[in-house]
Design a protein around this motif. Structure first.
Motif, PDB file in Angstrom:
ATOM      1  N   UNK A   9      35.738   4.591  34.241  1.00  0.00           N
ATOM      2  CA  UNK A   9      34.489   3.898  34.550  1.00  0.00           C
ATOM      3  C   UNK A   9      34.671   2.977  35.754  1.00  0.00           C
ATOM      4  N   UNK A  10      35.772   2.255  35.785  1.00  0.00           N
ATOM      5  CA  UNK A  10      36.056   1.359  36.909  1.00  0.00           C
ATOM      6  C   UNK A  10      36.209   2.144  38.210  1.00  0.00           C
ATOM      7  N   UNK A  11      36.838   3.300  38.143  1.00  0.00           N
ATOM      8  CA  UNK A  11      37.014   4.135  39.328  1.00  0.00           C
ATOM      9  C   UNK A  11      35.690   4.636  39.880  1.00  0.00           C
ATOM     10  N   UNK A  12      34.807   5.118  38.996  1.00  0.00           N
ATOM     11  CA  UNK A  12      33.495   5.583  39.444  1.00  0.00           C
ATOM     12  C   UNK A  12      32.671   4.439  40.029  1.00  0.00           C
ATOM     13  N   UNK A  13      32.707   3.293  39.389  1.00  0.00           N
ATOM     14  CA  UNK A  13      31.957   2.142  39.882  1.00  0.00           C
ATOM     15  C   UNK A  13      32.501   1.689  41.238  1.00  0.00           C
ATOM     16  N   UNK A  14      33.821   1.686  41.384  1.00  0.00           N
ATOM     17  CA  UNK A  14      34.426   1.289  42.656  1.00  0.00           C
ATOM     18  C   UNK A  14      34.018   2.252  43.769  1.00  0.00           C
ATOM     19  N   UNK A  15      33.981   3.539  43.463  1.00  0.00           N
ATOM     20  CA  UNK A  15      33.571   4.526  44.467  1.00  0.00           C
ATOM     21  C   UNK A  15      32.120   4.288  44.892  1.00  0.00           C
ATOM     22  N   UNK A  16      31.233   4.063  43.918  1.00  0.00           N
ATOM     23  CA  UNK A  16      29.829   3.793  44.235  1.00  0.00           C
ATOM     24  C   UNK A  16      29.670   2.517  45.050  1.00  0.00           C
ATOM     25  N   UNK A  17      30.414   1.485  44.685  1.00  0.00           N
ATOM     26  CA  UNK A  17      30.365   0.239  45.435  1.00  0.00           C
ATOM     27  C   UNK A  17      30.887   0.400  46.853  1.00  0.00           C
ATOM     28  N   UNK A 131      37.579  -3.472  40.371  1.00  0.00           N
ATOM     29  CA  UNK A 131      39.024  -3.714  40.418  1.00  0.00           C
ATOM     30  C   UNK A 131      39.449  -4.657  39.295  1.00  0.00           C
ATOM     31  N   UNK A 132      38.607  -5.652  39.001  1.00  0.00           N
ATOM     32  CA  UNK A 132      38.910  -6.549  37.882  1.00  0.00           C
ATOM     33  C   UNK A 132      38.881  -5.777  36.566  1.00  0.00           C
ATOM     34  N   UNK A 133      37.908  -4.893  36.400  1.00  0.00           N
ATOM     35  CA  UNK A 133      37.812  -4.068  35.201  1.00  0.00           C
ATOM     36  C   UNK A 133      39.025  -3.134  35.079  1.00  0.00           C
ATOM     37  N   UNK A 134      39.455  -2.593  36.203  1.00  0.00           N
ATOM     38  CA  UNK A 134      40.639  -1.734  36.209  1.00  0.00           C
ATOM     39  C   UNK A 134      41.884  -2.536  35.815  1.00  0.00           C
ATOM     40  N   UNK A 135      41.990  -3.764  36.305  1.00  0.00           N
ATOM     41  CA  UNK A 135      43.130  -4.608  35.940  1.00  0.00           C
ATOM     42  C   UNK A 135      43.130  -4.902  34.448  1.00  0.00           C
TER      43      UNK A 135
END
Length: 141
Positions: A9-17, A131-135
């Motif tokens: 989820x964090x990866x997809x959100x980071x890509x969209x951002x 990135x915070x969510x991924x951490x």
């Protein structure tokens, strides 16, 4: 949701951002470049041919202007007509165009800088939160 799902989820959100931030940065860069190096001209607002008399005008009319080297250009307006600032058939607007590619133009007073800044800001925030969510997802493992 497990740590793996959170990471996806964090990866997809980071890509969209990232896409949003890049779109905003590109729009601001193009506006700045055209403002700095472009050539000013007066353009005539035209409705596309083939419209019926009572038909609603298109949101993006055509702009016709003459370049410094004498070419007559007719492009789709880069900014839409709005209720507050309509672009009516026969109006004249000031444009700045790229001398290398006159199809790239900017209508003065309709630069949409706030929209580009919003995309850049929102995209950057989404990337930071992702990135915070991924951490967090990696620490939960």
């Amino acid at each position: 949701m497990g740590a793996g799902g959170l990471a996806v989820l964090a990866g997809f959100a980071a890509f969209g951002g990232l896409v949003a931030a890049l779109a905003g940065a590109y729009g601001l860069r193009q506006t700045r470049r055209l403002t700095r190096t472009g050539v000013r001209a007066r353009a005539l607002v035209k409705n596309p041919p083939g419209r019926a008399a009572g038909e609603v005008p298109p949101p993006r009319p055509l702009l016709q202007f003459t370049t410094d080297d004498g070419r007559v250009m007719e492009i789709v307006c880069p900014a839409p007509s709005t209720r507050r600032h309509p672009l009516r058939d026969g109006d004249r607007v000031s444009v700045t165009y790229d001398p290398a590619d006159p199809r790239t133009a900017l209508v003065h007073g309709r630069e949409r800088l706030a929209l580009d800044r919003a995309f850049l800001t929102a995209g950057t925030l989404i990337v930071a939160l992702s990135l915070a969510l991924l951490a967090v997802a990696l620490l939960v493992r």
